[in-house]
Write an enzyme that holds these catalytic residues in place. Structure first.
Site, PDB file in Angstrom:
ATOM      1  N   HIS B  53      33.404 -12.821 -43.362  1.00 13.62           N
ATOM      2  CA  HIS B  53      32.131 -12.129 -43.531  1.00 13.62           C
ATOM      3  C   HIS B  53      31.788 -11.375 -42.253  1.00 13.62           C
ATOM      4  O   HIS B  53      32.297 -11.702 -41.176  1.00 13.62           O
ATOM      5  CB  HIS B  53      31.031 -13.136 -43.863  1.00 13.62           C
ATOM      6  CG  HIS B  53      31.173 -13.709 -45.233  1.00 13.62           C
ATOM      7  ND1 HIS B  53      30.247 -14.566 -45.779  1.00 13.62           N
ATOM      8  CD2 HIS B  53      32.127 -13.550 -46.179  1.00 13.62           C
ATOM      9  CE1 HIS B  53      30.628 -14.916 -47.003  1.00 13.62           C
ATOM     10  NE2 HIS B  53      31.775 -14.311 -47.271  1.00 13.62           N
ATOM     11  N   GLU B  55      29.363 -11.448 -40.277  1.00 11.87           N
ATOM     12  CA  GLU B  55      28.879 -12.257 -39.156  1.00 11.87           C
ATOM     13  C   GLU B  55      30.026 -12.976 -38.451  1.00 11.87           C
ATOM     14  O   GLU B  55      30.053 -13.069 -37.218  1.00 11.87           O
ATOM     15  CB  GLU B  55      27.871 -13.304 -39.659  1.00 11.87           C
ATOM     16  CG  GLU B  55      26.616 -12.733 -40.313  1.00 11.87           C
ATOM     17  CD  GLU B  55      26.756 -12.591 -41.833  1.00 11.87           C
ATOM     18  OE1 GLU B  55      27.842 -12.190 -42.310  1.00 11.87           O
ATOM     19  OE2 GLU B  55      25.772 -12.867 -42.539  1.00 11.87           O
ATOM     20  N   CYS B  89      24.849 -15.965 -45.526  1.00  9.62           N
ATOM     21  CA  CYS B  89      25.148 -17.012 -46.509  1.00  9.62           C
ATOM     22  C   CYS B  89      25.150 -18.364 -45.798  1.00  9.62           C
ATOM     23  O   CYS B  89      25.018 -18.440 -44.576  1.00  9.62           O
ATOM     24  CB  CYS B  89      26.485 -16.743 -47.194  1.00  9.62           C
ATOM     25  SG  CYS B  89      27.917 -17.115 -46.169  1.00  9.62           S
ATOM     26  N   CYS B  92      27.726 -18.520 -42.976  1.00  7.39           N
ATOM     27  CA  CYS B  92      27.393 -17.756 -41.774  1.00  7.39           C
ATOM     28  C   CYS B  92      26.178 -18.339 -41.063  1.00  7.39           C
ATOM     29  O   CYS B  92      26.125 -18.370 -39.833  1.00  7.39           O
ATOM     30  CB  CYS B  92      27.175 -16.289 -42.129  1.00  7.39           C
ATOM     31  SG  CYS B  92      28.702 -15.509 -42.700  1.00  7.39           S
TER      32      CYS B  92
HETATM   33 ZN   LIG Z   1      28.500 -15.256 -44.957  1.00  8.63          ZN
END
Ligand SMILES: [Zn+2]
Ligand SMILES: [Zn+2]
Lengths: 342, 167
Positions: B53, B55, B89, B92
């Site tokens: 992701h 991040e 999410c 993250c």
């Molecule tokens: Zn994430």
């Protein structure tokens, strides 16, 4: 077989004790009136969210009791809660209209009084047995859950296989400890073909503190498919060499992927249906990595206080997440093995 | 707020870049002492790793930046602000918390995976072993972030695979 060695980590629905709620009941003077009263009450005051409760309870030598309505009125959508002054007014109203509708004399039902009844439908036989002590309830048995709870879910052969993979993960954990890393090892297996896809261990004491065993394992699986986002080199690690795409496995895996990923996108979900063996309950970050990777089952040994598969959260069955998976905790002991996990 | 808009505008550019590569359009920027030190966009398809992701990608870039510039990585993470177009999410959020990031500014909520309140609240829940909780500023340029996501899911129903859930 040692059934107790693998404990399923189930949704709280299956583990919670029976919660109780107050209900108004009335005693029926003449039990021949029961059928009529039930019929009228069903339309007059449906049980709503309490469908699992049987309307009447026949008491030994004590006549028959019939459920009128919950003490706390059920809130219908869009309707503000009426201020309840703890009186039995709603129950009395129910009773009056009940008598009117059945044309029975007032003496046929007692003044309403409160009893405690099970709030939720029982999800397991154990909950059913406990709930039934308070009030008769219906029970729809989930065969798979029952089997899981019976301790006979896995065959002796399966238990042996799970145990040997966990021992491999333990070996990786030992290797990690020898390098000054957190002693957490991981083995990721394709159960359909019974072969190891990746083996690794925790590396969080290095350059990147996010290199937890699960994050490492997930990236090693990506490497086995020609991907990967991190440089992870360690002589103890294993990554199944990328093979000629025999497409069978890919078709199998892509078929169960997120429909929103569209065509040809097998990539993001490369752990689909894989089994993960990890020596310690994963933290919330790692649990979510397993959700995103669509793993099939996770087996772990040691629980962790902030763990996400039973201790702090149950991310594998979290409401709202679009992928759930099964989790088992190994509680057995090792034999013929010099790496003691405790 | 002016700063938030300034950085979020840039984060949206990285989201747009991810979209052009066929990735879920999420972009982020780490700001340290009023300077952009790392950026990231989703790289899930590219890396075949569902945890790539924006991040996670950017966190590693912060580490690289620290190594190149002779900064103590721990100290830097304690003083950064993360600007990300979508609510982080659960994965993250837990990663950010572990790195001791004190402040996260995000655009739209993440109803499917959100870790700052939408599904779980990893940002604030007591999690002693994961580190201090972090602060949140949400809703900064949310509409722009949603618009990008809609473009990604165009022609597809983004809610199709979701389980029934209590909102
Ligand atoms: Zn994430
Ligand atoms: Zn972890």
């Amino acid at each position: 077989m040692m059934p107790s060695e693998l404990v399923p980590v189930l949704d709280d629905v299956y583990c919670r004790p029976v919660h109780l709620v107050d209900f108004y009941v009335s005693s029926i003077g003449d039990r021949r009136h029961t059928a009529t009263l039930v019929r009228v009450l069903t339309t007059l005051h449906p049980l709503g969210q309490y469908q699992h409760l049987k309307r009447v309870r026949a008491m030994k030598n004590k006549g028959v009791r019939i459920l009128l309505c919950p003490a706390e009125p059920q809130q219908k959508a869009g309707e503000a809660q009426r201020d309840s002054d703890n009186s039995c007014a709603p129950a009395c109203t129910t009773l009056t209209s009940l008598l009117k509708n059945t044309k029975l004399p007032a003496s046929s039902l007692s003044k309403p009084y409160l009893v405690k009844v099970p709030r939720h439908p029982p999800a397991t036989r154990k909950q059913y047995d406990e709930a039934s002590l308070y009030w008769p309830v219906t029970f729809h048995e989930d065969k798979e859950i029952s089997q899981l709870l019976s301790g006979e879910f896995f065959s002796a052969e399966e238990v042996q296989k799970i145990k040997s993979y966990l021992q491999e993960a333990e070996t990786m954990a030992t290797a990690a400890a020898q390098k000054g890393q957190e002693p957490v090892g991981i083995v990721i297996v394709d159960p359909e073909r019974d072969r190891t896809i990746a083996k690794g261990h925790d590396l969080r004491q290095g350059k990147n503190p996010l290199h937890h065993a699960v994050m490492v394992g997930v990236d090693l699986v990506a490497k086995s498919q020609g991907g990967g986002m991190w440089t992870l080199t360690d002589s103890d690690f294993y990554v199944r060499p990328e093979e000629q795409m025999d497409s069978k496995g890919d078709v199998h895996r892509s078929s169960s992927t997120d429909v929103s990923s569209g065509k040809e996108k097998v990539g993001p979900y490369l752990c689909t249906a894989y089994d993960v063996y990890v020596t310690q309950e994963p933290c919330p970050m790692c649990c979510m990595a397993l959700v995103h990777s669509r793993v099939g089952r996770v087996f772990y040994i040691k629980p962790h206080v902030d763990g996400g598969l039973g201790s702090r959260y149950k991310i594998h069955v979290q409401n709202g997440l679009n992928h759930h998976f099964s989790v088992f905790q190994w509680t057995g002991t090792w034999r013929h093995n010099n790496t003691d996990p405790t | 707020m002016g700063d938030h808009i300034k950085w979020m505008t840039k984060a949206l550019d990285y989201a747009d870049e991810a979209l052009k590569k066929g990735e879920v359009p999420v972009g982020c920027i780490f700001v340290y002492e009023d300077e952009e030190i790392a950026t990231g966009g989703n790289r899930v398809n590219e890396t075949k790793n569902a945890t790539s992701h924006a991040e996670i990608v950017a966190i590693e870039k912060v580490m690289n930046w620290c190594a190149e510039n002779g900064h103590d990585q721990r100290e830097v993470f304690r003083q950064v602000t993360l600007y990300v177009t979508v609510e982080p999410c659960i994965l993250c959020a837990a990663a950010l918390r572990q790195m001791s990031v004190p402040l996260v500014v995000y655009g739209c909520g993440n109803e499917r995976f959100g870790g700052c309140g939408s599904i779980l609240n990893i940002a604030r829940d007591p999690l002693p072993s994961v580190g201090e909780s972090f602060d949140i500023v949400k809703g900064v340029m949310a509409e722009e972030a949603v618009l990008l996501l809609k473009q990604f899911y165009k022609g597809e129903n983004p809610h199709a695979p979701e389980d029934k859930r209590k909102s």
